[in-house]
Design a protein around this motif. Structure first.
Motif, PDB file in Angstrom:
ATOM      1  N   PHE A   1      -8.999   2.671  14.346  1.00 50.21           N
ATOM      2  CA  PHE A   1      -8.056   2.899  15.435  1.00 50.21           C
ATOM      3  C   PHE A   1      -6.601   2.821  14.980  1.00 50.21           C
ATOM      4  O   PHE A   1      -5.780   3.650  15.396  1.00 50.21           O
ATOM      5  CB  PHE A   1      -8.322   1.944  16.597  1.00 50.21           C
ATOM      6  N   PRO A   2      -6.230   1.850  14.120  1.00 50.79           N
ATOM      7  CA  PRO A   2      -4.847   1.867  13.620  1.00 50.79           C
ATOM      8  C   PRO A   2      -4.514   3.156  12.871  1.00 50.79           C
ATOM      9  O   PRO A   2      -3.400   3.676  12.991  1.00 50.79           O
ATOM     10  CB  PRO A   2      -4.809   0.651  12.686  1.00 50.79           C
ATOM     11  N   TYR A   3      -5.475   3.693  12.109  1.00 52.55           N
ATOM     12  CA  TYR A   3      -5.214   4.930  11.380  1.00 52.55           C
ATOM     13  C   TYR A   3      -5.034   6.105  12.344  1.00 52.55           C
ATOM     14  O   TYR A   3      -4.164   6.958  12.144  1.00 52.55           O
ATOM     15  CB  TYR A   3      -6.350   5.212  10.406  1.00 52.55           C
ATOM     16  N   ILE A   4      -5.851   6.158  13.397  1.00 53.66           N
ATOM     17  CA  ILE A   4      -5.704   7.226  14.398  1.00 53.66           C
ATOM     18  C   ILE A   4      -4.317   7.153  15.042  1.00 53.66           C
ATOM     19  O   ILE A   4      -3.668   8.183  15.279  1.00 53.66           O
ATOM     20  CB  ILE A   4      -6.823   7.125  15.454  1.00 53.66           C
ATOM     21  N   LYS A   5      -3.851   5.952  15.294  1.00 51.75           N
ATOM     22  CA  LYS A   5      -2.513   5.797  15.870  1.00 51.75           C
ATOM     23  C   LYS A   5      -1.440   6.253  14.884  1.00 51.75           C
ATOM     24  O   LYS A   5      -0.424   6.831  15.288  1.00 51.75           O
ATOM     25  CB  LYS A   5      -2.288   4.337  16.288  1.00 51.75           C
ATOM     26  N   GLN A   6      -1.661   5.998  13.598  1.00 56.06           N
ATOM     27  CA  GLN A   6      -0.719   6.481  12.581  1.00 56.06           C
ATOM     28  C   GLN A   6      -0.663   8.011  12.575  1.00 56.06           C
ATOM     29  O   GLN A   6       0.411   8.610  12.500  1.00 56.06           O
ATOM     30  CB  GLN A   6      -1.142   5.971  11.197  1.00 56.06           C
ATOM     31  N   LEU A   7      -1.840   8.637  12.655  1.00 56.77           N
ATOM     32  CA  LEU A   7      -1.906  10.103  12.686  1.00 56.77           C
ATOM     33  C   LEU A   7      -1.101  10.659  13.856  1.00 56.77           C
ATOM     34  O   LEU A   7      -0.333  11.612  13.708  1.00 56.77           O
ATOM     35  CB  LEU A   7      -3.368  10.559  12.836  1.00 56.77           C
TER      36      LEU A   7
ATOM     37  N   ALA B   1       1.285   9.177  15.574  1.00 56.82           N
ATOM     38  CA  ALA B   1       2.713   8.883  15.420  1.00 56.82           C
ATOM     39  C   ALA B   1       3.369   9.900  14.486  1.00 56.82           C
ATOM     40  O   ALA B   1       4.474  10.389  14.750  1.00 56.82           O
ATOM     41  CB  ALA B   1       2.907   7.462  14.893  1.00 56.82           C
ATOM     42  N   ARG B   2       2.699  10.246  13.395  1.00 57.13           N
ATOM     43  CA  ARG B   2       3.237  11.237  12.463  1.00 57.13           C
ATOM     44  C   ARG B   2       3.320  12.616  13.116  1.00 57.13           C
ATOM     45  O   ARG B   2       4.288  13.355  12.905  1.00 57.13           O
ATOM     46  CB  ARG B   2       2.361  11.303  11.207  1.00 57.13           C
ATOM     47  N   ALA B   3       2.323  12.934  13.931  1.00 58.02           N
ATOM     48  CA  ALA B   3       2.343  14.222  14.639  1.00 58.02           C
ATOM     49  C   ALA B   3       3.499  14.283  15.629  1.00 58.02           C
ATOM     50  O   ALA B   3       4.001  15.374  15.939  1.00 58.02           O
ATOM     51  CB  ALA B   3       1.018  14.438  15.361  1.00 58.02           C
ATOM     52  N   ASN B   4       3.936  13.115  16.107  1.00 58.39           N
ATOM     53  CA  ASN B   4       5.061  13.049  17.036  1.00 58.39           C
ATOM     54  C   ASN B   4       6.405  12.896  16.320  1.00 58.39           C
ATOM     55  O   ASN B   4       7.423  12.584  16.946  1.00 58.39           O
ATOM     56  CB  ASN B   4       4.859  11.894  18.023  1.00 58.39           C
ATOM     57  N   GLY B   5       6.398  13.076  14.998  1.00 61.15           N
ATOM     58  CA  GLY B   5       7.646  13.083  14.248  1.00 61.15           C
ATOM     59  C   GLY B   5       8.079  11.759  13.671  1.00 61.15           C
ATOM     60  O   GLY B   5       9.169  11.662  13.086  1.00 61.15           O
ATOM     61  N   GLN B   6       7.259  10.713  13.811  1.00 63.65           N
ATOM     62  CA  GLN B   6       7.632   9.407  13.260  1.00 63.65           C
ATOM     63  C   GLN B   6       7.245   9.332  11.784  1.00 63.65           C
ATOM     64  O   GLN B   6       6.201   9.849  11.378  1.00 63.65           O
ATOM     65  CB  GLN B   6       6.938   8.286  14.040  1.00 63.65           C
ATOM     66  N   ASP B   7       8.070   8.679  10.998  1.00 66.11           N
ATOM     67  CA  ASP B   7       7.808   8.524   9.576  1.00 66.11           C
ATOM     68  C   ASP B   7       6.941   7.285   9.362  1.00 66.11           C
ATOM     69  O   ASP B   7       7.422   6.189   9.054  1.00 66.11           O
ATOM     70  CB  ASP B   7       9.132   8.402   8.811  1.00 66.11           C
ATOM     71  N   VAL B   8       5.639   7.489   9.547  1.00 66.11           N
ATOM     72  CA  VAL B   8       4.689   6.376   9.464  1.00 66.11           C
ATOM     73  C   VAL B   8       3.760   6.612   8.272  1.00 66.11           C
ATOM     74  O   VAL B   8       3.172   7.692   8.152  1.00 66.11           O
ATOM     75  CB  VAL B   8       3.842   6.288  10.760  1.00 66.11           C
ATOM     76  N   PRO B   9       3.609   5.632   7.390  1.00 65.17           N
ATOM     77  CA  PRO B   9       2.698   5.799   6.245  1.00 65.17           C
ATOM     78  C   PRO B   9       1.238   5.760   6.712  1.00 65.17           C
ATOM     79  O   PRO B   9       0.892   5.063   7.675  1.00 65.17           O
ATOM     80  CB  PRO B   9       3.020   4.607   5.353  1.00 65.17           C
ATOM     81  N   LEU B  10       0.392   6.533   6.027  1.00 68.65           N
ATOM     82  CA  LEU B  10      -1.037   6.553   6.340  1.00 68.65           C
ATOM     83  C   LEU B  10      -1.776   5.610   5.401  1.00 68.65           C
ATOM     84  O   LEU B  10      -1.502   5.576   4.197  1.00 68.65           O
ATOM     85  CB  LEU B  10      -1.594   7.974   6.196  1.00 68.65           C
TER      86      LEU B  10
END
Length: 319
Positions: A222-228, A230-239
């Motif tokens: 679930f944390p990884y899905i949230k990262q995905l 967030a990145r799709a929404n333009g946030q610079d989040v590491p996977l």
């Protein structure tokens, strides 16, 4: 002629066609349809044999919908699928309309762990007549409380949190009681009902599998899905890892294991049917087992049929 006019259903009165030419005529009309267009056949008896012939010779490339179902007149809309459109799976049917889950439960069709099967394939495995099942699906259904939610429109993060706060919380709250009850009833009545000992063992195995499964979802997937998202929404989040497909496959395998254990418990208890003179604990156990199974179905459905496919699609769109 514009596209809207082209896709208006044409009507074929089968009653005026010579018997030996009826099916060839219908097939020819169907083959001439544009993708997305429909043919309505008018008949004086149920054209069910045509459905199976069309399915056998053309495959899952159409939908079949009764507009009128006797006793004097039958009208069926046969719509050709759009190019590349696949037959709906059980999971997709329930994802679009949660009320259909009640029909599948009643008929013993698995829409959660078995949600990737088409309706035709699932009915064939169960020995059910697919047209009878389709007719049942078209009847008005009671609206369960969860059907008030449009799960498909939720963000992935919100849906994941919903699963944790509703279904994970349900398991953590109710599993200890279920283990205690199943052990108590097995010790008290296992001599006369040997299956209760097996039920207890399977509840124990299911509980162990589920608790580990919940931890993997909450701390890894679930944390990884949230990262995905967030990145799709333009946030610079590491996977944290390279792809969502592998952990999803692991979670779906867990679901299969738990689903089989739940099915075994249902069969062992004869669909939660109490014997005569069952005590209160016996009755409470069966009630909680059925309640636990219902929650498990919804839990797995939300993940297998909505959350996981959307996460995979989001990852593919960003690659």
């Amino acid at each position: 002629m514009n596209q809207t006019e082209e896709l208006q259903p044409e009507v074929l009165d089968v009653t005026i066609i010579e018997p030996r030419l009826k099916h060839p005529t219908i097939f020819a009309r169907f083959d001439a349809l544009l993708p997305g267009a429909a043919l309505i056949i008018h008949n004086d008896h149920d054209p069910k044999p045509l459905y199976y012939q069309l399915l056998g010779e053309r495959g899952n490339c159409f939908t079949w919908n009764y507009l009128e179902n006797g006793p004097q007149t039958w009208e069926v809309e046969i719509r050709k699928n759009e190019t590349g459109e696949q037959a709906q799976t059980l999971g997709e049917i329930v994802a679009k309309d949660l009320r259909k889950a009640e029909v599948f439960k009643k008929l013993g069709l698995d829409f959660c762990c078995g949600g990737k099967k088409t309706l035709e394939a699932a009915c064939r495995e169960k020995g059910l007549d697919v047209l009878t099942v389709r007719a049942e699906l078209e009847k008005p259904q009671t609206v369960p409380a969860a059907a008030q939610h449009d799960f498909g429109s939720w963000s992935l993060a919100f849906l994941a949190d919903y699963v944790v706060n509703v279904h994970h919380a349900y398991v953590k709250t109710n599993l200890p009681m279920l283990l205690e009850l199943s052990e108590k009833v097995a010790k008290r009545h296992g001599g006369a009902h040997q299956e209760l000992i097996t039920v207890y063992n399977k509840v124990t195995a299911m509980g162990s599998e589920l608790l580990l499964h919940l931890k993997k979802e909450e701390t890894i997937l679930f944390p990884y899905i949230k990262q995905l998202e967030a990145r799709a929404n333009g946030q610079d989040v590491p996977l944290t890892f390279s792809s969502v497909k592998e952990p999803v496959a692991v979670m779906e395998n867990d679901h299969d294991i738990v689903g089989r254990l739940a099915e075994d418990i249902k069969a062992l208890t004869n669909n939660y049917t109490l014997p005569e003179n069952a005590c209160n604990s016996y009755g409470l156990l069966f009630k909680k087992l059925e309640e636990f199974e219902n929650d498990l179905h919804m839990h797995i459905h939300l993940e297998n049929n909505i959350l996981f496919p959307k996460a995979i699609a989001l990852e593919q769109a960003g690659s």
